[in-house]
Design a protein around this motif. Structure first.
Motif, PDB file in Angstrom:
ATOM      1  N   ARG A   1       0.810  -1.222   0.000  1.00 17.81           N
ATOM      2  CA  ARG A   1       0.000   0.000   0.000  1.00 17.81           C
ATOM      3  C   ARG A   1       0.840   1.269   0.000  1.00 17.81           C
ATOM      4  NH1 ARG A   1      -5.002   0.102   1.580  1.00 17.81           N
ATOM      5  NH2 ARG A   1      -4.807   2.065   0.436  1.00 17.81           N
ATOM      6  N   GLN A   2       2.167   1.123   0.038  1.00 17.59           N
ATOM      7  CA  GLN A   2       3.098   2.264  -0.026  1.00 17.59           C
ATOM      8  C   GLN A   2       2.844   3.283   1.075  1.00 17.59           C
ATOM      9  OE1 GLN A   2       3.465   3.941  -3.976  1.00 17.59           O
ATOM     10  NE2 GLN A   2       3.366   1.932  -4.962  1.00 17.59           N
ATOM     11  N   PHE A   3       2.641   2.800   2.293  1.00 18.83           N
ATOM     12  CA  PHE A   3       2.385   3.706   3.403  1.00 18.83           C
ATOM     13  C   PHE A   3       3.572   4.626   3.719  1.00 18.83           C
ATOM     14  CE2 PHE A   3      -1.087   0.718   5.227  1.00 18.83           C
ATOM     15  CZ  PHE A   3      -2.030   1.307   4.399  1.00 18.83           C
ATOM     16  N   PRO A   4       4.814   4.153   3.709  1.00 20.10           N
ATOM     17  CA  PRO A   4       5.924   5.096   3.941  1.00 20.10           C
ATOM     18  C   PRO A   4       5.981   6.188   2.877  1.00 20.10           C
ATOM     19  CG  PRO A   4       6.669   2.835   4.231  1.00 20.10           C
ATOM     20  CD  PRO A   4       5.310   2.760   3.616  1.00 20.10           C
TER      21      PRO A   4
ATOM     22  N   ALA B   1       3.422   7.302   1.170  1.00 26.60           N
ATOM     23  CA  ALA B   1       2.279   8.188   1.398  1.00 26.60           C
ATOM     24  C   ALA B   1       2.558   9.165   2.534  1.00 26.60           C
ATOM     25  CB  ALA B   1       1.026   7.357   1.699  1.00 26.60           C
ATOM     26  N   ASP B   2       3.274   8.695   3.567  1.00 25.82           N
ATOM     27  CA  ASP B   2       3.663   9.565   4.674  1.00 25.82           C
ATOM     28  C   ASP B   2       4.554  10.697   4.163  1.00 25.82           C
ATOM     29  OD1 ASP B   2       4.164   9.858   7.807  1.00 25.82           O
ATOM     30  OD2 ASP B   2       6.113   9.985   6.809  1.00 25.82           O
ATOM     31  N   ARG B   3       5.538  10.352   3.331  1.00 24.51           N
ATOM     32  CA  ARG B   3       6.420  11.385   2.765  1.00 24.51           C
ATOM     33  C   ARG B   3       5.635  12.346   1.872  1.00 24.51           C
ATOM     34  NH1 ARG B   3       9.888   6.837   2.267  1.00 24.51           N
ATOM     35  NH2 ARG B   3       9.484   6.628   0.028  1.00 24.51           N
ATOM     36  N   PHE B   4       4.658  11.807   1.149  1.00 22.43           N
ATOM     37  CA  PHE B   4       3.805  12.599   0.263  1.00 22.43           C
ATOM     38  C   PHE B   4       3.109  13.716   1.037  1.00 22.43           C
ATOM     39  CE2 PHE B   4      -0.197  13.275  -2.080  1.00 22.43           C
ATOM     40  CZ  PHE B   4       0.252  13.389  -3.389  1.00 22.43           C
TER      41      PHE B   4
ATOM     42  N   GLU C   1       5.788  16.303   2.575  1.00 14.40           N
ATOM     43  CA  GLU C   1       6.401  17.171   1.579  1.00 14.40           C
ATOM     44  C   GLU C   1       5.406  18.141   0.929  1.00 14.40           C
ATOM     45  OE1 GLU C   1       8.165  14.370  -1.074  1.00 14.40           O
ATOM     46  OE2 GLU C   1       9.686  13.718   0.379  1.00 14.40           O
ATOM     47  N   GLY C   2       4.157  18.122   1.414  1.00 12.97           N
ATOM     48  CA  GLY C   2       3.153  19.060   0.913  1.00 12.97           C
ATOM     49  C   GLY C   2       2.594  18.729  -0.451  1.00 12.97           C
ATOM     50  N   LYS C   3       2.801  17.515  -0.930  1.00 12.20           N
ATOM     51  CA  LYS C   3       2.363  17.160  -2.282  1.00 12.20           C
ATOM     52  C   LYS C   3       0.861  16.907  -2.366  1.00 12.20           C
ATOM     53  CE  LYS C   3       6.814  15.203  -3.651  1.00 12.20           C
ATOM     54  NZ  LYS C   3       7.546  13.978  -4.099  1.00 12.20           N
ATOM     55  N   TRP C   4       0.221  16.649  -1.224  1.00  9.65           N
ATOM     56  CA  TRP C   4      -1.217  16.380  -1.224  1.00  9.65           C
ATOM     57  C   TRP C   4      -2.007  17.576  -1.761  1.00  9.65           C
ATOM     58  CZ3 TRP C   4      -4.375  14.789   3.750  1.00  9.65           C
ATOM     59  CH2 TRP C   4      -5.574  14.179   3.347  1.00  9.65           C
ATOM     60  N   ARG C   5      -1.484  18.774  -1.525  1.00  6.89           N
ATOM     61  CA  ARG C   5      -2.163  19.991  -2.004  1.00  6.89           C
ATOM     62  C   ARG C   5      -2.209  20.048  -3.527  1.00  6.89           C
ATOM     63  NH1 ARG C   5       1.662  21.926   1.692  1.00  6.89           N
ATOM     64  NH2 ARG C   5       0.813  22.375   3.775  1.00  6.89           N
TER      65      ARG C   5
END
Length: 308
Positions: free
Chosen positions: A103-106, A108-111, A114-118
């Motif tokens: 599920r690539q949780f690590p 996703a945490d970095r995502f 790093e403010g990429k969710w915006r």
């Protein structure tokens, strides 16, 4: 806790604190009857020959491939390890690593950090759903992992030298055949010469482009250059690794890959479990020197021995 108890119960020689460990060892070698080994130092035939009074080596950890146990047995030296007390912790870690890798949780945490969710949603990931899990080895830890995975509704199969009695999982005599039928390989087999690079390029190719490798055993079991090549070329989908061939030196090629999950050998790394492991190291020594025999001797040094 371990050091304090060793100091209290025995005459403890702190080899790791000496400015000249070799000279210090030469001076005390004739008096050494027991070794408490943390798994970071190789105990080979040459070292065993320097310790004529040695009776027991109490190892911290379930793996003891750093000890020449066969030669110790020939010399009448007992080797012990710490099984069972870490089984549940490592099994929990293996399942957690599997899910985190799929599920690539690590990542996703970095995502998020790093403010990429915006800028948009995190990409969709692979899933544990409808996968077949191939266990490479089905000892105590392998069985504990398999039992946990049953709750996820996935199929479990396994490879070992001989079938395991009393289990309902399908046994594969051939690792290649199992890798071809599995979507995930979880490595739990012991290290040592017998399993050196057991997971090689051929096995990874058989696992295939949707395949996932999870290694919580020993780094030596996986051909690391072959794994790097398989990850770079997408021969397999991804890997979750808690162990490496030359710890703590992890190849740059692995750390550069964002689609692999890498842990610093923390499978048993909780306060609770490490304390239990340390206590078993001490308990083995205490039992031996109380003339009660070892608690958890390894197969190469059974007690009583075959010659008794």
């Amino acid at each position: 806790m371990i050091i304090e108890q060793l100091d209290e119960k025995f005459t403890l020689h702190r080899l790791w604190e000496q400015s000249d460990p070799e000279a210090y060892l030469d001076a005390i070698a004739p008096r050494i009857r027991g070794l408490a080994n943390g798994g970071h130092h190789v105990i080979n035939a040459a070292l065993l020959d320097r310790l004529p009074a040695l009776e027991i080596i109490s190892c911290f950890g379930v793996g003891y491939d750093h000890v020449d146990a066969a030669y110790a047995g020939e010399k009448g030296v007992i080797v012990t390890n710490t099984p069972d007390v870490l089984t549940d912790e490592v099994a929990d870690a293996a399942v957690g690593l599997l899910i985190a890798t799929l599920r690539q949780f690590p990542q996703a945490d970095r995502f998020v950090r790093e403010g990429k969710w915006r800028q948009g949603a995190f990409p969709l990931t692979a899933s544990l759903r409808e996968r077949t899990i191939g266990m490479v080895g089905l000892g105590r830890i392998g069985l504990a992992i398999a039992h946990r995975l049953e709750a996820f509704g996935v199929r479990v199969i396994y490879h070992s030298r001989t079938p395991k009695h009393g289990v309902g999982y399908t046994h594969y005599p051939s690792l290649i055949d199992m890798a071809s039928d599995a979507d995930v390989l979880i490595v739990t087999t012991p290290g040592g010469a017998g399993t050196q690079h057991l997971i090689d390029a051929q096995v990874l190719e058989a696992l295939g482009p949707q395949g996932v490798l999870i290694n919580i055993a020993r780094g030596s079991v996986v051909d690391e250059p072959a794994l790097i090549d398989a990850l770079q070329n997408r021969t397999i989908l991804t890997a979750g690794l808690d162990v490496f061939e030359d710890e703590p030196n992890v190849p740059q090629a692995l750390t550069d890959m964002d689609h692999a999950v890498l842990l610093p050998h923390v499978g048993s790394g909780s306060v609770h479990t490490r304390n239990a492991m340390g206590q078993l190291v001490i308990d083995n020594l205490t039992s031996w020197f109380s003339n009660k025999g070892p608690l958890t001797p390894v197969v190469e040094t059974p007690y009583p021995s075959k010659n008794d």
